[in-house]
Design a protein around this motif. Structure first.
Motif, PDB file in Angstrom:
ATOM      1  N   PRO A   1       0.800  -1.225   0.000  1.00  0.00           N
ATOM      2  CA  PRO A   1       0.000   0.000   0.000  1.00  0.00           C
ATOM      3  C   PRO A   1       0.835   1.279   0.000  1.00  0.00           C
ATOM      4  CG  PRO A   1      -0.859  -1.574   1.586  1.00  0.00           C
ATOM      5  CD  PRO A   1       0.451  -2.124   1.115  1.00  0.00           C
ATOM      6  N   ALA A   2       2.089   1.190   0.464  1.00  0.00           N
ATOM      7  CA  ALA A   2       2.947   2.380   0.486  1.00  0.00           C
ATOM      8  C   ALA A   2       3.513   2.722  -0.893  1.00  0.00           C
ATOM      9  CB  ALA A   2       4.098   2.177   1.471  1.00  0.00           C
ATOM     10  N   ASP A   3       3.391   1.803  -1.830  1.00  0.00           N
ATOM     11  CA  ASP A   3       3.884   2.048  -3.188  1.00  0.00           C
ATOM     12  C   ASP A   3       2.847   2.862  -3.950  1.00  0.00           C
ATOM     13  OD1 ASP A   3       4.998   2.018  -5.693  1.00  0.00           O
ATOM     14  OD2 ASP A   3       4.751  -0.133  -6.012  1.00  0.00           O
ATOM     15  N   ARG A   4       3.206   4.079  -4.349  1.00  0.00           N
ATOM     16  CA  ARG A   4       2.283   4.986  -5.043  1.00  0.00           C
ATOM     17  C   ARG A   4       2.472   4.976  -6.553  1.00  0.00           C
ATOM     18  NH1 ARG A   4      -0.777   4.958  -0.746  1.00  0.00           N
ATOM     19  NH2 ARG A   4       0.037   6.125   1.034  1.00  0.00           N
ATOM     20  N   ALA A   5       3.241   4.029  -7.084  1.00  0.00           N
ATOM     21  CA  ALA A   5       3.585   4.036  -8.503  1.00  0.00           C
ATOM     22  C   ALA A   5       2.345   3.973  -9.395  1.00  0.00           C
ATOM     23  CB  ALA A   5       4.502   2.866  -8.827  1.00  0.00           C
ATOM     24  N   THR A   6       2.366   4.791 -10.432  1.00  0.00           N
ATOM     25  CA  THR A   6       1.309   4.780 -11.440  1.00  0.00           C
ATOM     26  C   THR A   6       1.945   4.693 -12.817  1.00  0.00           C
ATOM     27  OG1 THR A   6       1.224   7.169 -11.843  1.00  0.00           O
ATOM     28  CG2 THR A   6      -0.039   6.317  -9.959  1.00  0.00           C
ATOM     29  N   THR A   7       1.095   4.597 -13.817  1.00  0.00           N
ATOM     30  CA  THR A   7       1.571   4.547 -15.198  1.00  0.00           C
ATOM     31  C   THR A   7       2.193   5.869 -15.646  1.00  0.00           C
ATOM     32  OG1 THR A   7      -0.651   5.125 -15.941  1.00  0.00           O
ATOM     33  CG2 THR A   7      -0.087   2.782 -15.858  1.00  0.00           C
ATOM     34  N   LYS A   8       1.989   6.925 -14.871  1.00  0.00           N
ATOM     35  CA  LYS A   8       2.568   8.232 -15.192  1.00  0.00           C
ATOM     36  C   LYS A   8       3.845   8.526 -14.420  1.00  0.00           C
ATOM     37  CE  LYS A   8      -0.617   9.870 -18.058  1.00  0.00           C
ATOM     38  NZ  LYS A   8      -0.323  10.233 -19.463  1.00  0.00           N
ATOM     39  N   SER A   9       3.968   7.936 -13.239  1.00  0.00           N
ATOM     40  CA  SER A   9       5.100   8.272 -12.378  1.00  0.00           C
ATOM     41  C   SER A   9       5.394   7.142 -11.409  1.00  0.00           C
ATOM     42  CB  SER A   9       4.805   9.543 -11.583  1.00  0.00           C
ATOM     43  OG  SER A   9       5.713   9.697 -10.504  1.00  0.00           O
ATOM     44  N   PRO A  10       6.677   6.779 -11.232  1.00  0.00           N
ATOM     45  CA  PRO A  10       6.996   5.750 -10.240  1.00  0.00           C
ATOM     46  C   PRO A  10       6.705   6.182  -8.814  1.00  0.00           C
ATOM     47  CG  PRO A  10       9.001   6.742 -11.115  1.00  0.00           C
ATOM     48  CD  PRO A  10       7.867   7.232 -11.962  1.00  0.00           C
ATOM     49  N   PHE A  11       6.573   7.491  -8.595  1.00  0.00           N
ATOM     50  CA  PHE A  11       6.343   7.990  -7.240  1.00  0.00           C
ATOM     51  C   PHE A  11       4.963   8.619  -7.070  1.00  0.00           C
ATOM     52  CE2 PHE A  11      10.930   8.138  -8.115  1.00  0.00           C
ATOM     53  CZ  PHE A  11      11.337   7.189  -7.182  1.00  0.00           C
ATOM     54  N   GLY A  12       4.078   8.340  -8.027  1.00  0.00           N
ATOM     55  CA  GLY A  12       2.685   8.719  -7.876  1.00  0.00           C
ATOM     56  C   GLY A  12       2.371  10.173  -8.138  1.00  0.00           C
ATOM     57  N   THR A  13       3.206  10.868  -8.874  1.00  0.00           N
ATOM     58  CA  THR A  13       2.920  12.252  -9.233  1.00  0.00           C
ATOM     59  C   THR A  13       2.446  12.310 -10.680  1.00  0.00           C
ATOM     60  OG1 THR A  13       5.226  12.622  -9.903  1.00  0.00           O
ATOM     61  CG2 THR A  13       4.640  13.136  -7.619  1.00  0.00           C
ATOM     62  N   GLY A  14       1.579  13.261 -10.978  1.00  0.00           N
ATOM     63  CA  GLY A  14       1.146  13.450 -12.361  1.00  0.00           C
ATOM     64  C   GLY A  14       0.015  12.571 -12.811  1.00  0.00           C
ATOM     65  N   GLY A  15      -0.703  11.967 -11.863  1.00  0.00           N
ATOM     66  CA  GLY A  15      -1.846  11.148 -12.238  1.00  0.00           C
ATOM     67  C   GLY A  15      -1.449   9.775 -12.735  1.00  0.00           C
ATOM     68  N   GLY A  16      -2.302   9.192 -13.569  1.00  0.00           N
ATOM     69  CA  GLY A  16      -2.061   7.858 -14.082  1.00  0.00           C
ATOM     70  C   GLY A  16      -2.811   6.791 -13.299  1.00  0.00           C
ATOM     71  N   ILE A  17      -2.731   5.559 -13.786  1.00  0.00           N
ATOM     72  CA  ILE A  17      -3.404   4.417 -13.184  1.00  0.00           C
ATOM     73  C   ILE A  17      -2.412   3.679 -12.288  1.00  0.00           C
ATOM     74  CG2 ILE A  17      -4.615   2.250 -13.666  1.00  0.00           C
ATOM     75  CD1 ILE A  17      -5.284   3.456 -16.435  1.00  0.00           C
ATOM     76  N   PRO A  18      -2.818   3.276 -11.093  1.00  0.00           N
ATOM     77  CA  PRO A  18      -1.899   2.544 -10.215  1.00  0.00           C
ATOM     78  C   PRO A  18      -1.392   1.260 -10.863  1.00  0.00           C
ATOM     79  CG  PRO A  18      -3.799   3.291  -8.978  1.00  0.00           C
ATOM     80  CD  PRO A  18      -4.105   3.559 -10.422  1.00  0.00           C
ATOM     81  N   LYS A  19      -0.108   0.988 -10.686  1.00  0.00           N
ATOM     82  CA  LYS A  19       0.452  -0.283 -11.139  1.00  0.00           C
ATOM     83  C   LYS A  19       0.015  -1.394 -10.194  1.00  0.00           C
ATOM     84  CE  LYS A  19       4.498   1.885 -13.270  1.00  0.00           C
ATOM     85  NZ  LYS A  19       5.977   1.911 -13.341  1.00  0.00           N
ATOM     86  N   VAL A  20       0.157  -2.640 -10.641  1.00  0.00           N
ATOM     87  CA  VAL A  20      -0.477  -3.739  -9.908  1.00  0.00           C
ATOM     88  C   VAL A  20       0.481  -4.595  -9.082  1.00  0.00           C
ATOM     89  CG1 VAL A  20      -2.427  -3.912 -11.489  1.00  0.00           C
ATOM     90  CG2 VAL A  20      -0.333  -5.198 -11.980  1.00  0.00           C
ATOM     91  N   ARG A  21       1.777  -4.285  -9.132  1.00  0.00           N
ATOM     92  CA  ARG A  21       2.726  -5.103  -8.365  1.00  0.00           C
ATOM     93  C   ARG A  21       3.883  -4.232  -7.884  1.00  0.00           C
ATOM     94  NH1 ARG A  21       7.290  -7.466 -10.182  1.00  0.00           N
ATOM     95  NH2 ARG A  21       6.598  -7.397 -12.348  1.00  0.00           N
TER      96      ARG A  21
END
Length: 218
Positions: free
Chosen positions: A74-94
């Motif tokens: 749950p602490a991993d904020r990575a998305t398809t836009k940013s590995p650190f959860g900035t800039g929106g995007g869809i959450p990665k699954v692993r």
């Protein structure tokens, strides 16, 4: 780790296979036929598999897990836009990866290091042999974590738990490891400092819990 142990119990103590980019499966198929199936298929560095939960469910361990949530911290904020959860995007699954020495499929090799094929192969002892690790969201791609040096890193552990990350071990226990290496803590971000001594300390700690590096890959 419970699922990992159950898999071996169902397969004559054989360890669940793993593989890297050389055996990467990035799309699911209706026939559920995957010659290179492993503990968790897909990659987190490219579409479409970085959001593909079907690939996870079709992987070898899922029938013993039956929960997508355990594959991502749950602490991993990575998305398809940013590995650190900035800039929106869809959450990665692993967010976790498996040691590259855990029953690797044919086609993947490393220069040195004993591979583990069966539950009785842990020459360092099960409590001193890590199996899965939280991987840095800027480093993670396949589900295969390579570490084979006392001084540096190929793949980088995650440090989003106040500079710490989780590992699981072959005896079933887990640890939260506090990393001090600037190479780990700042990976994927601008580095403001460097410290070869701390890099070496953390790299050695992981090295000593990986495999017997006096043996050749087998």
């Amino acid at each position: 780790m419970l699922a990992w142990a159950l898999y071996s119990g169902d397969n004559q103590e054989r360890i669940c296979p793993s593989t890297g980019l050389g055996g990467l499966v990035t799309t699911h198929n209706a026939a559920k036929n995957y010659p290179l199936n492993q503990w968790c298929m897909g990659t987190m560095h490219a579409a479409p598999s970085w959001t593909n939960t079907i690939l996870i469910m079709d992987s070898l361990l899922y029938n013993h897990v039956n929960s997508l949530g355990v594959y991502k911290c749950p602490a991993d904020r990575a998305t398809t836009k940013s590995p650190f959860g900035t800039g929106g995007g869809i959450p990665k699954v692993r967010s976790n990866s498996m040691s590259c020495f855990m029953n690797p499929l044919p086609g993947e090799t490393r220069p040195m290091g004993r591979t583990y094929r069966n539950q009785g192969d842990f020459v360092l002892g099960p409590s001193m042999t890590w199996v899965t690790i939280d991987e840095n969201p800027a480093s993670i791609n396949d589900g295969w974590f390579v570490h084979e040096s006392k001084t540096s890193f190929v793949d980088y552990p995650a440090s989003y738990h106040n500079s710490a990350g989780g590992l699981s071990f072959a005896d079933g226990h887990s640890e939260i490891k506090k990393w001090r290496s600037p190479a780990i803590i700042t990976y994927g971000r601008p580095r403001t400092s460097s410290n070869a001594t701390l890099d070496r300390t953390d790299a050695t700690w992981l090295y000593e819990r990986t495999t017997d590096f006096t043996a050749r890959w087998n």
